[in-house]
Design an enzyme around this catalytic site. Sequence first.
Site, PDB file in Angstrom:
ATOM      1  N   SER A 278       0.804  -1.226   0.000  1.00 35.95           N
ATOM      2  CA  SER A 278       0.000   0.000   0.000  1.00 35.95           C
ATOM      3  C   SER A 278       0.840   1.280   0.000  1.00 35.95           C
ATOM      4  O   SER A 278       0.353   2.328  -0.396  1.00 35.95           O
ATOM      5  CB  SER A 278      -0.934   0.019   1.214  1.00 35.95           C
ATOM      6  OG  SER A 278      -0.188  -0.108   2.406  1.00 35.95           O
TER       7      SER A 278
ATOM      8  N   ASP B 133      -3.350   7.901   8.511  1.00 37.04           N
ATOM      9  CA  ASP B 133      -4.427   7.097   9.100  1.00 37.04           C
ATOM     10  C   ASP B 133      -3.930   6.160  10.199  1.00 37.04           C
ATOM     11  O   ASP B 133      -4.600   5.197  10.533  1.00 37.04           O
ATOM     12  CB  ASP B 133      -5.108   6.280   8.000  1.00 37.04           C
ATOM     13  CG  ASP B 133      -4.097   5.415   7.246  1.00 37.04           C
ATOM     14  OD1 ASP B 133      -2.924   5.371   7.651  1.00 37.04           O
ATOM     15  OD2 ASP B 133      -4.487   4.778   6.249  1.00 37.04           O
TER      16      ASP B 133
ATOM     17  N   HIS C 193      -0.359   4.698   7.222  1.00 42.11           N
ATOM     18  CA  HIS C 193       0.218   5.266   5.999  1.00 42.11           C
ATOM     19  C   HIS C 193       0.589   6.732   6.198  1.00 42.11           C
ATOM     20  O   HIS C 193      -0.012   7.422   7.016  1.00 42.11           O
ATOM     21  CB  HIS C 193      -0.783   5.134   4.846  1.00 42.11           C
ATOM     22  CG  HIS C 193      -1.233   3.717   4.635  1.00 42.11           C
ATOM     23  ND1 HIS C 193      -2.443   3.243   5.096  1.00 42.11           N
ATOM     24  CD2 HIS C 193      -0.620   2.686   4.033  1.00 42.11           C
ATOM     25  CE1 HIS C 193      -2.553   1.961   4.772  1.00 42.11           C
ATOM     26  NE2 HIS C 193      -1.460   1.602   4.136  1.00 42.11           N
TER      27      HIS C 193
END
Length: 380
Positions: free
Chosen positions: A49, A345, A348
């Site tokens: 991610s 968050d 990240h």
Amino acid sequence: MDSRVAIWGVGMLFFALMVVGESGDVGGGGGSSKRRKCEFPAIFNFGDSNSDTGAGSAAFGEIDEPNGMNFHLRKRSSDGRLIIDFFAEKLGLPYLDAPLDTIGTSFKHGANFAVGGSRISPIVLVGSMIPLHLGAQVSEFLQFKSRTIALSDYHPSNNTKNPPFESNYPEPEVFSKALYTIDIGHNDISYIFYNSSVPTVVNDLSNSVQRLLESGAKNFWIHNTGPHGCLPGSIDGCKMFFKEKCELDENGCVKRNNKQAVEFNKLLKEAVYKLRAKYPHAAITYVDVHSSKNYLVFNAKKLGFTDPFSFCCGTPKIYCGTRNGTDNKLLGTACSDPSKYIVWDGVHYTQAGNRFVANLIMNGSFSDPPLPLSEACHKV
Ligand SMILES: *[C@@H]1O[C@H](CO)[C@@H](O)[C@H](O)[C@H]1NC(C)=O
Ligand SMILES: *[C@@H]1O[C@H](CO)[C@@H](O)[C@H](O)[C@H]1NC(C)=O
Ligand SMILES: *[C@@H]1O[C@H](CO)[C@@H](O)[C@H](O)[C@H]1NC(C)=O
Ligand SMILES: *[C@@H]1O[C@H](CO)[C@@H](O)[C@H](O)[C@H]1NC(C)=O
């Protein structure tokens, strides 16, 4: 299980490594101005991610608001751009699209095989969806390459090709000139309930790089893994699961996987050296992202950021972008100014955090050899 939750789970339940207190050496290294720029025609990226610019969102559903609040389309786990986006900007290339993402995308200047939640090693987690691990991403790339070449109907003898493929796919000769970037490891060594053996994980990474080298790839920019133990999501998760048994270091970062992190990066560097010896024609740059992030986290206030252990979107109990199952109202909302935060968050980085790290590493200060991104086709 909701796929977004599955992806989040892989990002969230990890308690990662801890960070060593030292800060990165920002001044060291630096590229020689005598070296020429490489003019990479394309980037091919592999990862999780931290560099997924569309695969996860194409496969599992658009990433929820407020992700993407500072950028077009919600394809990234951040308020805006990722490190790989700043690389594309720096090299004068368009942002990378994922081949899984078919609408409005182009692969003429590269492709992004990274998928949120991915690991290096193919380990099956019970009850969780595992996106493409690195070996599968490389397989996807190899087929992307062979089909691009086959369908382009390219004939070096008379330089003709099949026009329909001209616009959206790279020229066949691009594959050997492109930059291959790799940023993965986070989900292998930080997932406490499913620890992998670090040597096995690094070996798997090295094998994937070798498959790319054997396919003709020459230029590599390989990130080591970051200080995940200092991410607020790791710290909150550790306290939540282990309560008073959660071990934090003197900086307040999760201690538990420190050894694994340090070991991973050490073995990765050794693996890169071995690959350089075996493939002397290739330019393989090892990038110490870990130190660059330490530098940012431990100088956050001085650098104009707020508390590096806080985060912008959601709370430890209500994740960023989650919705009320009853009325579908957005629960995990964003802070008013994401640019003040390093972490978006809990897991990240924000666009501001990503931009800062990208700027630190792109000039070669954290690279071995100390080459800037734009000169990473040169050998030492
Ligand atoms: C690289 O960039 C960083 C951040 O802008 C700067 O502090 C450092 O001096 C630069 N290093 C080199 C070698 O240019
Ligand atoms: C180009 O070369 C290929 C292979 O030799 C041949 O099949 C094709 O017809 C040629 N195309 C043109 C336009 O000459
Ligand atoms: C993970 O590693 C720790 C420390 O080596 C060990 O105690 C634990 O049993 C391992 N857990 C799993 C699921 O393998
Ligand atoms: C979810 O929505 C319902 C109905 O509007 C409300 O009663 C409940 O408090 C909400 N839950 C949260 C966590 O906001």
